[in-house]
Scaffold this motif. Structure first.
Motif, PDB file in Angstrom:
ATOM      1  N   ARG A 101       0.645  -1.265  -0.019  1.00 30.96           N
ATOM      2  CA  ARG A 101      -0.001  -0.007  -0.137  1.00 30.96           C
ATOM      3  C   ARG A 101       0.925   1.187   0.054  1.00 30.96           C
ATOM      4  N   ASN A 102       1.962   1.566   0.832  1.00 31.66           N
ATOM      5  CA  ASN A 102       2.363   2.444   1.063  1.00 31.66           C
ATOM      6  C   ASN A 102       3.596   2.849  -0.145  1.00 31.66           C
ATOM      7  N   GLU A 105       1.222   3.960  -3.314  1.00 34.87           N
ATOM      8  CA  GLU A 105       0.512   5.345  -3.207  1.00 34.87           C
ATOM      9  C   GLU A 105       1.407   6.275  -3.361  1.00 34.87           C
ATOM     10  N   ASP A 106       2.765   5.848  -2.564  1.00 34.27           N
ATOM     11  CA  ASP A 106       3.689   7.045  -2.465  1.00 34.27           C
ATOM     12  C   ASP A 106       4.662   7.024  -3.809  1.00 34.27           C
ATOM     13  N   ASP A 130      -1.340  -4.407   2.249  1.00 33.67           N
ATOM     14  CA  ASP A 130       0.111  -5.039   2.803  1.00 33.67           C
ATOM     15  C   ASP A 130      -0.262  -6.506   3.304  1.00 33.67           C
ATOM     16  N   ASP A 193       6.921  -3.395  12.881  1.00 31.96           N
ATOM     17  CA  ASP A 193       6.084  -3.537  12.043  1.00 31.96           C
ATOM     18  C   ASP A 193       5.793  -5.126  11.372  1.00 31.96           C
ATOM     19  N   SER A 223       1.641  -1.404   9.116  1.00 31.06           N
ATOM     20  CA  SER A 223       1.792  -0.459   8.286  1.00 31.06           C
ATOM     21  C   SER A 223       3.103   0.452   8.282  1.00 31.06           C
ATOM     22  N   LEU A 225       4.237   2.922   7.289  1.00 26.50           N
ATOM     23  CA  LEU A 225       3.729   4.400   7.332  1.00 26.50           C
ATOM     24  C   LEU A 225       3.397   4.816   8.711  1.00 26.50           C
ATOM     25  N   LEU A 244      10.542   5.368   2.570  1.00 23.38           N
ATOM     26  CA  LEU A 244       9.716   6.058   3.539  1.00 23.38           C
ATOM     27  C   LEU A 244      10.412   7.018   4.538  1.00 23.38           C
TER      28      LEU A 244
END
Length: 299
Positions: A101-102, A105-106, A130, A193, A223, A225, A244
């Motif tokens: 996901r992160n 998106e990023d 994730d 995590d 996550s 993030l 990140l």
């Protein structure tokens, strides 16, 4: 030869569909024609392939063996036809992609949307989550994964090198001190995590060997993030992907630690099911990602 393939394909279609009527509806052929093709095939082989009753259809022992080989052969022929077509045609059709996901998106989204702009006949089903995704069961064409290895039943192509970073906030380090060795983390608050490989057993490298350090702390999240935010909030050390960590490090919100012990070999990989021939739309996406990340390194 064409007639032989038609008979073989009819046999496989009838069994896959669960009967002659269902196969006729699904493939736009008459039930009588499919029945004739299967009967002709049985006559040619000199064996009965199917046991037909009014309620169900099953395979004989010979039929089971013939079905296994015939379905594989037809799949290879279909894949070969698709490959030849893909070499001369513009990529098209629905492309199902899975990614964390992160990262999706990023970092991934701008790349993959640029790919769609270049190939407007491709449509996208992008699934950002994730968790481990079973590509075959869930019908995924390609998954982007950050790891050191791939499932042996899949094929992986390296897209780019990746780094992992251990970090904490400046205030936290002022209170707790800067660790000089990974073992010191055993007694320090750490943010776990649960998506991280090893979860609460963090991996480092010392003298060329892997060092596994069990950690505990006040926060467990699924996550990266959220793990980053917990570290910025001063709750402990966190390990996260460099894409990140780097913005927070650049702003001064996080300070890297134990850099000389961090493992290498993490890569962004494109993973796809084991197929003899790769669909043109998948090959085009993978090639595009390799070129993009070569020109725009993650860090």
């Amino acid at each position: 030869m064409t007639q032989d393939l038609a008979r073989i394909r009819a046999f496989v279609q009838v069994f896959d569909s669960g009967g002659f009527s269902a196969a006729a509806r699904q493939h736009g052929r008459s039930k009588a024609l499919l029945s004739k093709y299967v009967t002709d095939l049985e006559d040619y082989l000199g064996v009965r392939l199917m046991n037909r009753t009014t309620r169900k259809l099953g395979l004989t022992e010979a039929g089971e063996a013939y079905y296994r080989e015939a379905s594989t052969l037809l799949q290879q022929l279909d894949d070969l036809d698709a490959t030849i077509t893909d070499q001369t045609a513009e990529p098209r059709g629905l492309l199902r992609v899975s990614a964390p996901r992160n990262f999706g998106e990023d970092t991934l989204a701008p790349v993959i949307f640029a790919f769609l702009a270049k190939y407007p006949k491709v449509s996208l089903d992008l699934r950002l989550e994730d968790r481990y995704v079973d590509l075959v069961d869930e019908g995924i064409d390609v998954a982007l994964r950050i790891s050191t290895m791939a499932d042996s039943s899949l094929i992986a192509r390296k897209i780019a090198d990746m780094r992992v970073v251990a970090a904490a906030s400046p205030d936290f380090l002022a209170r707790m001190g800067v660790p000089k060795h990974p073992d010191e983390l055993r007694a320090q608050p750490c943010i776990v995590d649960t998506n991280l490989q090893g979860q609460a057993n963090w991996r480092f490298i010392e003298d060329g060997k892997t060092l596994s350090v069990p950690v505990t702390g006040p926060v467990r999240v699924n996550s990266p993030l959220a793990a980053r935010q917990a570290a910025i909030s001063g709750l402990g050390f966190a390990v996260m992907p460099s894409y990140l960590a780097d913005p927070a490090v650049a702003s001064g919100a996080l300070v890297p630690v134990l850099a000389e012990f961090m493992p290498t070999g993490q890569t962004l990989q494109a993973v796809y099911p084991h197929r003899r021939h790769l669909a043109g739309k998948v090959r085009a996406l993978i090639d595009y990602l390799v070129e993009w990340f070569a020109a725009h390194p993650v860090s």
